[in-house]
Design an enzyme around this catalytic site. Structure first.
Site, PDB file in Angstrom:
ATOM      1  N   GLY A  46     -11.148   2.611  -6.027  1.00 25.64           N
ATOM      2  CA  GLY A  46     -10.247   1.527  -5.472  1.00 25.64           C
ATOM      3  C   GLY A  46      -9.204   2.073  -4.479  1.00 25.64           C
ATOM      4  O   GLY A  46      -8.913   3.310  -4.731  1.00 25.64           O
ATOM      5  N   GLN A  51      -1.355   1.815  -0.378  1.00 24.65           N
ATOM      6  CA  GLN A  51      -1.574   3.354  -0.419  1.00 24.65           C
ATOM      7  C   GLN A  51      -1.982   3.756   0.982  1.00 24.65           C
ATOM      8  O   GLN A  51      -1.859   4.916   1.256  1.00 24.65           O
ATOM      9  CB  GLN A  51      -2.744   3.641  -1.367  1.00 24.65           C
ATOM     10  CG  GLN A  51      -2.583   3.381  -2.883  1.00 24.65           C
ATOM     11  CD  GLN A  51      -3.737   3.617  -3.634  1.00 24.65           C
ATOM     12  OE1 GLN A  51      -4.341   2.570  -4.009  1.00 24.65           O
ATOM     13  NE2 GLN A  51      -4.160   4.825  -4.085  1.00 24.65           N
ATOM     14  N   CYS A  94      -5.637   8.810  -9.571  1.00 24.75           N
ATOM     15  CA  CYS A  94      -5.361   7.770  -8.473  1.00 24.75           C
ATOM     16  C   CYS A  94      -5.285   8.602  -7.251  1.00 24.75           C
ATOM     17  O   CYS A  94      -4.922   9.800  -7.136  1.00 24.75           O
ATOM     18  CB  CYS A  94      -3.697   7.408  -8.665  1.00 24.75           C
ATOM     19  SG  CYS A  94      -3.073   6.375  -7.506  1.00 24.75           S
ATOM     20  N   LEU A  95      -5.723   7.974  -6.124  1.00 17.14           N
ATOM     21  CA  LEU A  95      -5.749   8.686  -4.865  1.00 17.14           C
ATOM     22  C   LEU A  95      -4.552   9.171  -4.320  1.00 17.14           C
ATOM     23  O   LEU A  95      -4.321  10.293  -3.472  1.00 17.14           O
ATOM     24  CB  LEU A  95      -6.551   7.834  -3.830  1.00 17.14           C
ATOM     25  CG  LEU A  95      -8.207   7.737  -4.029  1.00 17.14           C
ATOM     26  CD1 LEU A  95      -8.666   6.679  -3.235  1.00 17.14           C
ATOM     27  CD2 LEU A  95      -8.973   8.930  -4.010  1.00 17.14           C
ATOM     28  N   HIS A 136      -5.582  -1.200 -11.913  1.00 13.46           N
ATOM     29  CA  HIS A 136      -4.868  -0.085 -11.178  1.00 13.46           C
ATOM     30  C   HIS A 136      -4.752  -0.651 -10.086  1.00 13.46           C
ATOM     31  O   HIS A 136      -3.363  -0.440  -9.614  1.00 13.46           O
ATOM     32  CB  HIS A 136      -5.586   1.060 -11.254  1.00 13.46           C
ATOM     33  CG  HIS A 136      -5.353   2.318 -10.856  1.00 13.46           C
ATOM     34  ND1 HIS A 136      -4.909   3.434 -11.247  1.00 13.46           N
ATOM     35  CD2 HIS A 136      -5.290   2.323  -9.324  1.00 13.46           C
ATOM     36  CE1 HIS A 136      -4.483   4.033 -10.638  1.00 13.46           C
ATOM     37  NE2 HIS A 136      -4.595   3.702  -9.223  1.00 13.46           N
ATOM     38  N   GLU A 137      -5.488  -1.307  -9.169  1.00 12.78           N
ATOM     39  CA  GLU A 137      -5.298  -1.712  -7.761  1.00 12.78           C
ATOM     40  C   GLU A 137      -3.997  -2.868  -7.882  1.00 12.78           C
ATOM     41  O   GLU A 137      -3.052  -2.925  -6.748  1.00 12.78           O
ATOM     42  CB  GLU A 137      -6.413  -2.148  -7.069  1.00 12.78           C
ATOM     43  CG  GLU A 137      -7.551  -0.943  -6.997  1.00 12.78           C
ATOM     44  CD  GLU A 137      -6.904   0.366  -6.495  1.00 12.78           C
ATOM     45  OE1 GLU A 137      -5.848   0.419  -5.857  1.00 12.78           O
ATOM     46  OE2 GLU A 137      -7.226   1.333  -6.981  1.00 12.78           O
ATOM     47  N   HIS A 140      -0.835  -1.487  -7.982  1.00 18.26           N
ATOM     48  CA  HIS A 140      -0.300  -1.077  -6.672  1.00 18.26           C
ATOM     49  C   HIS A 140       0.231  -1.845  -5.980  1.00 18.26           C
ATOM     50  O   HIS A 140       1.459  -1.571  -5.326  1.00 18.26           O
ATOM     51  CB  HIS A 140      -1.445  -0.244  -6.100  1.00 18.26           C
ATOM     52  CG  HIS A 140      -1.657   1.081  -6.235  1.00 18.26           C
ATOM     53  ND1 HIS A 140      -0.977   2.200  -6.055  1.00 18.26           N
ATOM     54  CD2 HIS A 140      -2.871   1.724  -6.765  1.00 18.26           C
ATOM     55  CE1 HIS A 140      -1.326   3.196  -6.517  1.00 18.26           C
ATOM     56  NE2 HIS A 140      -2.613   3.007  -6.744  1.00 18.26           N
TER      57      HIS A 140
END
Length: 177
Positions: A46, A51, A94-95, A136-137, A140
């Protein structure tokens, strides 16, 4: 194809609470397309708008996630509810924090409601990895990173490791949220 650089921990954009989307237009469509393409290129599960430096409540989800069946690839102005108290504990990454994977406690089941890029209402019921990814998203969008869900001792250790990372070069702190 537009692939946008993914912001890394220490970037202030990751700690801001994102604003709700109020205009469903071509610009929003472009944002969703950029999120999808950047996510696909990264191989992640995701990706949230903050981000890539956009402070709007939008995220993209990999449509191939188990339990998704291609139903969800983005969500605008999401709201997340939990139908029960069941939890899961498992690895999460996480990216925006490359190379760090930690066991993170999340709810097992989730109901996410929001809109498509066209303003149409949508609801997704997910469990397991899909539920983890949605939570998670959604975090963010509230300026929260998964490392913020660790206890204080583990947060201090993680922050020290991140500050020493070659790619970091930025001030790394735990979210006040």
């Amino acid at each position: 194809m537009t692939i946008v650089p993914i912001r890394k921990i220490g970037d202030p954009a990751l700690r801001q609470v994102a604003e709700p989307v109020t205009t469903f237009d071509a610009q929003l469509g472009k944002l969703v397309k950029n999120l999808r393409q950047t996510l696909a290129a990264s191989g992640g599960a995701g990706l949230a708008a903050p981000q890539i430096g956009v402070g709007l409540r939008v995220f993209a989800i990999n449509p191939a996630l188990p339990g998704n069946d291609g139903k969800l690839d983005h969500l605008v102005n999401p709201g997340v509810e939990f139908p029960d108290e069941e939890e899961q504990d498992g690895p999460e990454g996480c990216l925006s924090i490359p190379g760090i994977y930690l066991d993170t406690k999340r709810r097992m089941n989730v109901v996410a409601r929001g809109m498509t890029k066209h303003g149409d209402p949508v609801q997704v019921v997910g469990s397991g990895l899909l539920a983890r990814c949605i939570q998670h998203e959604n975090d963010h969008l509230d300026g929260v990173l998964f490392i913020d869900r660790r206890d204080k001792a583990n947060q201090d250790r993680i922050i020290a490791t991140l500050r020493a990372a070659d790619w970091s070069g930025a001030r790394v702190e735990v979210s006040p949220h």
